[in-house]
Design a protein around this motif. Structure first.
Motif, PDB file in Angstrom:
ATOM      1  N   ARG A   1       0.839  -1.208   0.000  1.00 11.91           N
ATOM      2  CA  ARG A   1       0.000   0.000   0.000  1.00 11.91           C
ATOM      3  C   ARG A   1       0.868   1.250   0.000  1.00 11.91           C
ATOM      4  N   GLU A   2       0.380   2.293  -0.644  1.00 14.91           N
ATOM      5  CA  GLU A   2       1.136   3.558  -0.655  1.00 14.91           C
ATOM      6  C   GLU A   2       1.098   4.212   0.713  1.00 14.91           C
ATOM      7  N   THR A   3      -0.081   4.210   1.344  1.00 12.72           N
ATOM      8  CA  THR A   3      -0.203   4.725   2.711  1.00 12.72           C
ATOM      9  C   THR A   3      -0.993   3.707   3.527  1.00 12.72           C
ATOM     10  N   THR A   4      -0.973   3.865   4.814  1.00 11.02           N
ATOM     11  CA  THR A   4      -1.674   2.907   5.691  1.00 11.02           C
ATOM     12  C   THR A   4      -3.188   3.049   5.585  1.00 11.02           C
ATOM     13  N   ARG A   5      -3.656   4.150   5.010  1.00 15.48           N
ATOM     14  CA  ARG A   5      -5.106   4.355   4.872  1.00 15.48           C
ATOM     15  C   ARG A   5      -5.669   3.699   3.622  1.00 15.48           C
ATOM     16  N   ASP A   6      -4.804   3.274   2.720  1.00 16.04           N
ATOM     17  CA  ASP A   6      -5.256   2.637   1.483  1.00 16.04           C
ATOM     18  C   ASP A   6      -5.866   1.265   1.740  1.00 16.04           C
ATOM     19  N   ILE A   7      -6.650   0.780   0.767  1.00 12.12           N
ATOM     20  CA  ILE A   7      -7.219  -0.568   0.855  1.00 12.12           C
ATOM     21  C   ILE A   7      -6.101  -1.579   0.574  1.00 12.12           C
ATOM     22  N   GLN A   8      -6.158  -2.730   1.236  1.00 19.31           N
ATOM     23  CA  GLN A   8      -5.172  -3.775   0.996  1.00 19.31           C
ATOM     24  C   GLN A   8      -5.275  -4.267  -0.437  1.00 19.31           C
ATOM     25  N   ARG A   9      -4.144  -4.378  -1.116  1.00 21.74           N
ATOM     26  CA  ARG A   9      -4.153  -4.864  -2.494  1.00 21.74           C
ATOM     27  C   ARG A   9      -4.169  -6.391  -2.494  1.00 21.74           C
ATOM     28  N   VAL A  10      -5.120  -6.955  -3.215  1.00 16.81           N
ATOM     29  CA  VAL A  10      -5.255  -8.413  -3.260  1.00 16.81           C
ATOM     30  C   VAL A  10      -4.819  -8.909  -4.629  1.00 16.81           C
ATOM     31  N   PRO A  11      -3.899  -9.884  -4.671  1.00 17.57           N
ATOM     32  CA  PRO A  11      -3.503 -10.420  -5.984  1.00 17.57           C
ATOM     33  C   PRO A  11      -4.672 -11.169  -6.617  1.00 17.57           C
ATOM     34  N   ARG A  12      -4.812 -11.052  -7.928  1.00 14.50           N
ATOM     35  CA  ARG A  12      -5.968 -11.634  -8.604  1.00 14.50           C
ATOM     36  C   ARG A  12      -5.513 -12.388  -9.836  1.00 14.50           C
ATOM     37  N   ASN A  13      -5.953 -13.606  -9.966  1.00  8.01           N
ATOM     38  CA  ASN A  13      -5.669 -14.397 -11.167  1.00  8.01           C
ATOM     39  C   ASN A  13      -6.898 -14.332 -12.067  1.00  8.01           C
ATOM     40  N   TYR A  14      -6.712 -13.851 -13.293  1.00  2.00           N
ATOM     41  CA  TYR A  14      -7.852 -13.634 -14.197  1.00  2.00           C
ATOM     42  C   TYR A  14      -8.165 -14.855 -15.072  1.00  2.00           C
ATOM     43  N   ASP A  15      -7.555 -15.986 -14.801  1.00  2.00           N
ATOM     44  CA  ASP A  15      -7.803 -17.186 -15.588  1.00  2.00           C
ATOM     45  C   ASP A  15      -9.280 -17.588 -15.481  1.00  2.00           C
ATOM     46  N   PRO A  16     -10.031 -17.640 -16.620  1.00  2.00           N
ATOM     47  CA  PRO A  16     -11.484 -17.918 -16.550  1.00  2.00           C
ATOM     48  C   PRO A  16     -11.821 -19.285 -15.956  1.00  2.00           C
ATOM     49  N   THR A  17     -10.897 -20.242 -16.054  1.00  2.00           N
ATOM     50  CA  THR A  17     -11.185 -21.569 -15.481  1.00  2.00           C
ATOM     51  C   THR A  17     -11.270 -21.535 -13.963  1.00  2.00           C
TER      52      THR A  17
END
Length: 445
Positions: A15-31
């Motif tokens: 996160r850029e600052t502590t107030r930001d939302i947690q970034r969640v890794p996302r796999n876009y594989d349709p399966t």
């Protein structure tokens, strides 16, 4: 020897600052996401329902006139200023953000037939039943100073409309003839007539600024070029057109509001058939105005409603009405593309949102992102029966609903009769006309 190393970019998960939302890794594989489409469909359905829940288009009412509103115009340079004229000859200048009247001018005796703002915004022109054209300063006079016009021109006949050139100090009026005036002269520099009793509306093309169009009492729409000595051509329709408006983005197109409850969009290169017939009103259409983007236009009708049409669609996407609003005489679309102004018989100017469910004020980044996402979802599933049904539904007053049903029955009866006549006539003797071709009588060069 091959060494595989895990390489991660901290920008993707820190996160850029502590107030930001947690970034969640996302796999876009349709399966890995087998239920993505059903989930999106549910979201689209909810977004459509919420759009109808939050559709509250009415913003404000500007009251102060003592007679019905006959015309409204936008200030050429100021978004917040609107000028309106009433049937008692009174002209008012309004401040929209404050919703208050800045000035009141007793401009004419009898109706104010037309108002237009000069292209630079320094002054505005009014015409009335007293056969005069008056030019007024946009700035209010000092305290205690009497309101006087800058210039007054006395004409030979009643003027019914006025419009100003987009770049030059010339303006056009209509009445018994269409006249082109120079601001410095008291007589017209050019007059056009084509064997017509009177004209009800005249408009300059905002793109091809030398082109003019007017609506005449002999059911025709006439085109002019100010560089020529005679009118160019005219299209004669089944019924009379009340007003017209040019598309501000596409120079060839204009839309006219007709007495037969429809609006017609024409291409000036092919006047024999309208490009689109816009049908939804159940009484005469009295005024029309385009949005600044040129993609939509708003129409005002005698049936006490205003409707918003996409320029290439035959039916309206939105209809606005209130219990108190009577016959709507004039309508304008604001220059920032966000609001619509309507003036009606019962002395009120109403301010509406152009997009009924739009949230007013500043939006946070997340709100804007959610709104864009919902819009795309609705667009993606717009043809699904449930989404389409909810998005299309509009509540209409009982009498309009009844008239709509009657008109549909009449149209079907007419179609049935034509079919029977064709069936019992000699093949080819009764021509098959499309809906577009039915309304044009002739094009005269």
């Amino acid at each position: 020897m091959k060494v595989k190393v895990l390489s991660r970019n901290p920008d993707d998960y820190v996160r850029e600052t502590t107030r930001d939302i947690q970034r969640v890794p996302r796999n876009y594989d349709p399966t890995l996401h087998p239920f993505e489409v059903p989930r999106e469909y549910t979201r689209a359905l909810n977004a459509t329902k919420l759009e109808r829940v939050f559709a509250k288009p009415f913003v404000a009412s500007l009251d102060g006139h003592r007679d019905g509103i006959s015309c409204i115009t936008k200030h050429a340079k100021s978004l917040s200023t609107v000028i309106s004229g009433a049937c008692d000859g009174e002209v008012k200048v309004w401040n929209l953000p404050k919703r208050e009247c800045l000035r009141t001018i007793q401009a004419h005796e009898g109706f104010v037939r037309g108002i237009c703002s000069r292209f630079c915004g320094t002054s505005f022109f009014t015409v009335g039943d007293d056969k005069t054209i008056k030019q007024w300063n946009s700035e209010a006079p000092g305290y205690g100073v009497r309101e006087e016009p800058i210039n007054t021109i006395l004409g030979k006949a009643v003027f019914t409309g006025i419009d100003h050139h987009q770049r030059e100090s010339t303006f056009a009026t209509c009445g018994q003839t269409v006249d082109i005036w120079d601001e410095q002269r008291s007589s017209p520099i050019r007059s056009f007539s084509w064997g017509v009793d009177s004209f009800s509306c005249v408009r300059y093309n905002p793109v091809e600024t030398e082109l003019l169009a007017s609506c005449a009492s002999d059911r025709s729409v006439v085109l002019y070029d100010t560089r020529e000595s005679a009118p160019l051509r005219k299209v004669i329709m089944q019924l009379r057109s009340n007003t017209l408006c040019w598309n501000p983005m596409e120079a060839y197109y204009f839309t006219c509001a007709n007495e037969d409850y429809n609006l017609y969009t024409y291409d000036i290169r092919h006047l024999d058939v309208p490009v689109t017939v816009h049908m939804d009103h159940v009484s005469a259409v009295l005024d029309v105005d385009y949005s600044p983007t040129g993609r939509e236009f708003v129409s005002a009708s005698f049936d006490k409603t205003i409707r918003i049409f996409p320029k290439d669609k035959g039916h309206s996407r939105e209809v606005y009405h209130t219990k108190r609003m009577q016959h709507v005489i004039c309508v304008r679309w604001s220059a920032d593309n966000k609001y619509v102004l309507s003036g009606s018989d019962e002395m009120n100017i109403r301010l509406w949102k152009a997009n009924a469910s739009e949230k007013l004020g500043l939006l946070s980044t997340r709100e804007q992102a959610a709104a864009n996402y919902n819009k795309k979802l609705i667009e993606k599933f717009q043809h699904h029966p449930q989404v389409k049904r909810i998005a299309r539904h509009r509540h209409l007053p009982g009498d309009i609903l009844k008239q709509k049903r009657e008109l549909r029955e009449m149209r079907e009866a007419r179609r049935r009769k034509e079919k029977n006549v064709r069936k019992h006539s000699k093949p080819g003797s009764v021509p098959l006309l499309t809906e577009k071709e039915k309304h044009v009588v002739a094009v005269v060069e």
